[in-house]
Design a protein around this motif. Structure first.
Motif: not given
Length: 383
Positions: A170-174, A231-248
């Motif tokens: 999308t334009l936002r992702e671009l 590290e567990s906070d970082l991991e939990a944040a990544i999992v909760s935002q996994v769609e964005h992390f996959l894009l990255e």
């Protein structure tokens, strides 16, 4: 209303057809708008080239043209929008304005007359002596192209256009990928031929190193750079935002597990994040480290990779990739700890969007060390 047994599957199929048809119509409208705007820009440029003073004449011409068009068609043809169309043609003038079919026949739906006579519709074979980029049609929405007009480097602009089209951004992702300097981060991990390939073909994934970029930018996690987190906070944040992390992460990634456990005798070990890359057909293991990278971190990842290679992957799959994601790495430590053929990589992450200027400067310095001055720069996109 609930459908009788069996009819729900029919409804699902019919619904999919309707949704697909509507999406195709919307996409067709977008592409028709892009081609129309290209043609408007072309006619303006060709007409103003007949004037004695191009700059002054062109500005007055666009202003008068816009005033007349707005009266009849509304604000969509305002002076600022006509200027975008003019710039669009100047930047992409070597493109075919017509989408070509596989047989090389032009699309007759948009067969406009040329201001110099004849028709602008041409077959691919009739363009054989033009630049290769002429054969690439327009595939994005007008809003995407307006944004791309602000990208000064032609190589970088080409890269983002290819990636946005192939990945369906999308334009936002671009905008997010541009702001996160995806092009520079990929370019810094490649040689000169690899950088040219980025511009010509986008990001091709055929070997593990094609996936790597540095730093990974995790600003979408919402973790403050100076805040205290584990590290567990970082991991939990990544999992909760996994769609964005996959894009990255990039192309072809599928999320499989968090804290994947395996056991040797009575000892349990846990891999922070397990992904699978369908393009490389292999597992990708990620371990998260808050501080400075140590040789123990690399040794631990080597054990994880060995386990997956020997006990999890099938014979038809490729070797497992291990990535230690850390705040700070030490290149010399990585080099001395790992064998040259190790499928393990250390990469830094940061919690804020990097400065494009800093990364571009770093890329220019790196290019200078390589002895090649032909690097991304300002090619006058904002004419």
């Amino acid at each position: 209303m609930l459908l009788p047994d069996g009819e729900d599957s029919l409804y699902a199929r019919v619904r999919d057809l309707v949704v697909s048809a509507r999406q195709a119509v919307a996409r067709g409208v977008d592409l028709l708008q892009v081609r129309t705007n290209f043609e408007i820009g072309r006619h303006i440029v060709e007409f103003e080239q007949q004037g004695a003073d191009r700059a002054a004449y062109g500005e007055a011409l666009v202003k008068r043209l816009a005033e007349q068009l707005v009266l009849e068609f509304g604000k969509g043809l305002s002076k600022s929008n006509l200027e975008y169309m003019r710039r669009f043609y100047l930047v992409f003038h070597d493109r075919l304005p017509i989408a070509q079919t596989a047989s090389g026949q032009s699309n007759s739906v948009f067969n406009l007359p040329s201001s110099t006579g004849g028709s602008i519709a041409q077959t691919a074979s009739g363009q054989s002596e033009t630049h290769k980029s002429s054969l690439r049609g327009f595939t994005l929405s007008w809003s995407h192209y307006v944004f791309l007009l602000g990208v000064k480097s032609s190589d970088e602009r080409s890269f983002y256009e290819i990636e946005a089209s192939s990945q369906g951004w999308t334009l936002r992702e671009l905008k997010r990928q541009f702001d996160a300097s995806l092009y520079e981060r990929l370019a810094l991990s490649r040689d000169q031929d690899g950088i040219r390939q980025l511009a010509a073909q986008g990001q091709l994934v055929s070997q593990p190193k094609d996936l790597l970029k540095e730093p990974l930018v995790l600003e979408f996690l919402g973790l403050a750079e100076q805040a205290s987190y584990s590290e567990s906070d970082l991991e939990a944040a990544i999992v909760s935002q996994v769609e964005h992390f996959l894009l990255e992460l990039g192309k072809g990634f599928l999320f499989e597990a968090r804290q994947k456990r395996f056991t040797f005798d009575d000892d349990h070990f846990f891999v922070d994040l397990v992904f699978y890359n369908r393009l490389l057909r292999c597992y990708v293991l990620i371990d998260l480290k808050l501080g400075k990278l140590t040789h123990q971190d690399l040794g631990q990842m080597q054990m994880y990779v060995n386990y997956f290679d020997r006990h999890v992957k099938t014979d038809a799959e490729n070797a497992t990739i291990g990535i230690v994601l850390c705040k700070r790495k030490h290149e010399a430590l990585v080099e001395i700890t790992l064998p040259k053929d190790a499928n393990i990589h250390a990469r830094e992450y940061q919690l804020y969007l990097p400065s494009k200027e800093e990364l571009q400067q770093k890329l220019q310095e790196w290019a200078g060390d390589m002895g090649d001055a032909d690097m991304p720069g300002d090619d006058g996109a904002a004419q």
